[in-house]
Design a protein around this motif. Structure first.
Motif, PDB file in Angstrom:
ATOM      1  N   ALA A 115     136.367  86.525   6.694  1.00 31.61           N
ATOM      2  CA  ALA A 115     136.945  86.074   7.960  1.00 31.61           C
ATOM      3  C   ALA A 115     136.457  84.670   8.272  1.00 31.61           C
ATOM      4  CB  ALA A 115     136.556  87.027   9.089  1.00 31.61           C
ATOM      5  N   LEU A 116     137.381  83.813   8.656  1.00 27.97           N
ATOM      6  CA  LEU A 116     137.082  82.454   9.081  1.00 27.97           C
ATOM      7  C   LEU A 116     137.622  82.305  10.491  1.00 27.97           C
ATOM      8  CD1 LEU A 116     136.039  79.620   8.348  1.00 27.97           C
ATOM      9  CD2 LEU A 116     138.339  79.120   7.508  1.00 27.97           C
ATOM     10  N   ASP A 117     136.734  82.054  11.445  1.00 32.00           N
ATOM     11  CA  ASP A 117     137.109  81.983  12.853  1.00 32.00           C
ATOM     12  C   ASP A 117     136.948  80.547  13.332  1.00 32.00           C
ATOM     13  OD1 ASP A 117     137.384  82.155  15.588  1.00 32.00           O
ATOM     14  OD2 ASP A 117     135.805  83.616  15.885  1.00 32.00           O
ATOM     15  N   LEU A 118     138.072  79.861  13.523  1.00 32.25           N
ATOM     16  CA  LEU A 118     138.048  78.495  14.033  1.00 32.25           C
ATOM     17  C   LEU A 118     138.130  78.561  15.550  1.00 32.25           C
ATOM     18  CD1 LEU A 118     138.182  75.416  13.582  1.00 32.25           C
ATOM     19  CD2 LEU A 118     140.662  75.653  13.467  1.00 32.25           C
ATOM     20  N   GLY A 119     137.009  78.355  16.200  1.00 30.72           N
ATOM     21  CA  GLY A 119     136.968  78.382  17.654  1.00 30.72           C
ATOM     22  C   GLY A 119     137.106  76.986  18.224  1.00 30.72           C
ATOM     23  N   GLY A 120     136.787  76.850  19.498  1.00 34.38           N
ATOM     24  CA  GLY A 120     136.869  75.542  20.136  1.00 34.38           C
ATOM     25  C   GLY A 120     135.665  74.675  19.845  1.00 34.38           C
ATOM     26  N   ALA A 121     134.476  75.264  19.896  1.00 30.57           N
ATOM     27  CA  ALA A 121     133.248  74.496  19.692  1.00 30.57           C
ATOM     28  C   ALA A 121     132.598  74.753  18.337  1.00 30.57           C
ATOM     29  CB  ALA A 121     132.243  74.823  20.797  1.00 30.57           C
ATOM     30  N   SER A 122     132.937  75.862  17.691  1.00 27.36           N
ATOM     31  CA  SER A 122     132.289  76.197  16.421  1.00 27.36           C
ATOM     32  C   SER A 122     133.251  76.960  15.521  1.00 27.36           C
ATOM     33  CB  SER A 122     131.034  77.030  16.665  1.00 27.36           C
ATOM     34  OG  SER A 122     131.372  78.259  17.275  1.00 27.36           O
ATOM     35  N   THR A 123     132.846  77.070  14.267  1.00 25.86           N
ATOM     36  CA  THR A 123     133.595  77.831  13.275  1.00 25.86           C
ATOM     37  C   THR A 123     132.637  78.815  12.624  1.00 25.86           C
ATOM     38  OG1 THR A 123     135.169  76.070  12.834  1.00 25.86           O
ATOM     39  CG2 THR A 123     134.850  77.673  11.092  1.00 25.86           C
TER      40      THR A 123
END
Length: 130
Positions: A71-79
């Protein structure tokens, strides 16, 4: 993490809001980046039925013919990136162990702070202005 008093205010408001519903809230806290990545990995694989699924025999079973995904989670402040590496992870800061539905999972997980979408856009705009 940068403003603990603000974080405490937010968590207190969350507890107040949830307290209006018939839920047995036993506390709330801010997840670490590695916890966020790990729980995202569990969510993805659970929804894809790679951890457990309801069989034709009408019981919950581990699906032996499927492979868990990373799983790769591209968030607003972090990944966050989390996956099963196939080898032992030596760095205890990036390893996590789960026992889910009777199966052991040793995972690599890491949170890349400031590499989320919003942060990347801020860096790009700053570079364009220079």
């Amino acid at each position: 993490e940068q403003n603990s008093s603000k974080a405490e205010q937010v968590l207190a408001e969350v507890a107040r809001a949830i307290g209006r519903y018939p839920v047995d809230l036993r506390g709330a806290r801010i997840l670490t980046g590695n916890e966020e990545g790990s729980f995202g990995w569990i969510t993805v694989n659970y929804l894809l039925e790679t951890l457990v699924k309801f069989s034709f025999a009408e019981k919950w079973e581990h699906p032996w013919d499927t492979e868990v995904l990373g799983a790769l989670d591209l968030g607003g402040a972090s990944t966050q990136i989390t996956f099963q590496p196939g080898v032992t992870v030596e760095d205890k800061n990036t390893s996590v162990f789960f026992r889910l539905y009777g199966t052991n999972y040793s995972l690599y997980t890491h949170s890349y702070l400031c590499y989320g979408q919003t942060q990347a856009l801020k860096r790009l705009l700053a570079a364009l202005h220079q």
